[in-house]
Design a protein around this motif. Structure first.
Motif, PDB file in Angstrom:
ATOM      1  N   ALA A 143       0.847  -1.192   0.000  1.00 36.21           N
ATOM      2  CA  ALA A 143       0.000   0.000   0.000  1.00 36.21           C
ATOM      3  C   ALA A 143       0.885   1.244   0.000  1.00 36.21           C
ATOM      4  CB  ALA A 143      -0.900  -0.002   1.219  1.00 36.21           C
ATOM      5  N   THR A 144       0.383   2.304  -0.622  1.00 33.20           N
ATOM      6  CA  THR A 144       1.114   3.564  -0.615  1.00 33.20           C
ATOM      7  C   THR A 144       0.320   4.603   0.171  1.00 33.20           C
ATOM      8  OG1 THR A 144       0.086   4.295  -2.681  1.00 33.20           O
ATOM      9  CG2 THR A 144       2.172   3.129  -2.868  1.00 33.20           C
ATOM     10  N   GLU A 145       1.024   5.478   0.840  1.00 31.92           N
ATOM     11  CA  GLU A 145       0.377   6.529   1.622  1.00 31.92           C
ATOM     12  C   GLU A 145       0.070   7.718   0.718  1.00 31.92           C
ATOM     13  OE1 GLU A 145       2.997   7.534   4.788  1.00 31.92           O
ATOM     14  OE2 GLU A 145       2.829   5.568   5.741  1.00 31.92           O
ATOM     15  N   ALA A 146      -0.855   8.555   1.176  1.00 33.47           N
ATOM     16  CA  ALA A 146      -1.149   9.785   0.439  1.00 33.47           C
ATOM     17  C   ALA A 146       0.091  10.675   0.491  1.00 33.47           C
ATOM     18  CB  ALA A 146      -2.341  10.500   1.058  1.00 33.47           C
ATOM     19  N   ARG A 147       0.358  11.370  -0.610  1.00 31.86           N
ATOM     20  CA  ARG A 147       1.548  12.218  -0.649  1.00 31.86           C
ATOM     21  C   ARG A 147       1.248  13.480  -1.441  1.00 31.86           C
ATOM     22  NH1 ARG A 147       4.188  11.084  -5.670  1.00 31.86           N
ATOM     23  NH2 ARG A 147       3.231   9.299  -6.681  1.00 31.86           N
ATOM     24  N   SER A 148       2.067  14.467  -1.227  1.00 37.58           N
ATOM     25  CA  SER A 148       1.878  15.728  -1.945  1.00 37.58           C
ATOM     26  C   SER A 148       2.945  15.848  -3.020  1.00 37.58           C
ATOM     27  CB  SER A 148       1.952  16.908  -0.988  1.00 37.58           C
ATOM     28  OG  SER A 148       3.202  16.929  -0.352  1.00 37.58           O
ATOM     29  N   ALA A 157      -4.001   7.898  -1.529  1.00 33.38           N
ATOM     30  CA  ALA A 157      -3.398   6.646  -1.073  1.00 33.38           C
ATOM     31  C   ALA A 157      -3.976   5.490  -1.888  1.00 33.38           C
ATOM     32  CB  ALA A 157      -3.681   6.440   0.404  1.00 33.38           C
ATOM     33  N   LYS A 158      -3.169   4.454  -2.090  1.00 37.02           N
ATOM     34  CA  LYS A 158      -3.622   3.263  -2.819  1.00 37.02           C
ATOM     35  C   LYS A 158      -3.519   2.053  -1.899  1.00 37.02           C
ATOM     36  CE  LYS A 158      -2.167   4.851  -7.373  1.00 37.02           C
ATOM     37  NZ  LYS A 158      -1.307   4.559  -8.521  1.00 37.02           N
ATOM     38  N   PRO A 159      -4.508   1.150  -1.958  1.00 31.56           N
ATOM     39  CA  PRO A 159      -4.431  -0.054  -1.129  1.00 31.56           C
ATOM     40  C   PRO A 159      -3.421  -1.053  -1.706  1.00 31.56           C
ATOM     41  CG  PRO A 159      -6.395  -0.120  -2.491  1.00 31.56           C
ATOM     42  CD  PRO A 159      -5.754   1.236  -2.702  1.00 31.56           C
ATOM     43  N   GLU A 212      -2.276  16.775  -4.378  1.00 32.44           N
ATOM     44  CA  GLU A 212      -2.356  15.728  -3.352  1.00 32.44           C
ATOM     45  C   GLU A 212      -2.654  14.420  -4.072  1.00 32.44           C
ATOM     46  OE1 GLU A 212      -1.730  14.779   0.222  1.00 32.44           O
ATOM     47  OE2 GLU A 212      -1.394  16.880  -0.162  1.00 32.44           O
TER      48      GLU A 212
END
Length: 62
Positions: free
Chosen positions: A8-13, A27-29, A24
């Motif tokens: 999974a990836t976190e939300a990022r700017s 996030a992806k599972p 922005e």
């Protein structure tokens, strides 16, 4: 064939390189996908060996 697990990836700017506007990214599972390798299947079947060289046509000089 093999299974590829992607974490999974976190939300990022980020920043749009053209407009310099801040963005922005959502996030992806985590996900799993199947990766097929037809070359490996051909090697396992005996179609190719490690030292196999492609045949050159007449006029192909590299």
């Amino acid at each position: 064939m093999s299974v590829v697990s992607k974490p999974a990836t976190e939300a990022r700017s980020g920043i749009n390189p053209f407009t310099k506007e801040p963005l922005e990214f959502a996030a992806k599972p985590a996900s799993k996908s199947v990766k097929a390798s037809p070359i490996k299947a051909a090697k396992d079947a005996g179609g190719m060996t490690e030292n196999a060289q492609p045949k050159l046509r007449s006029g192909d000089c590299s």
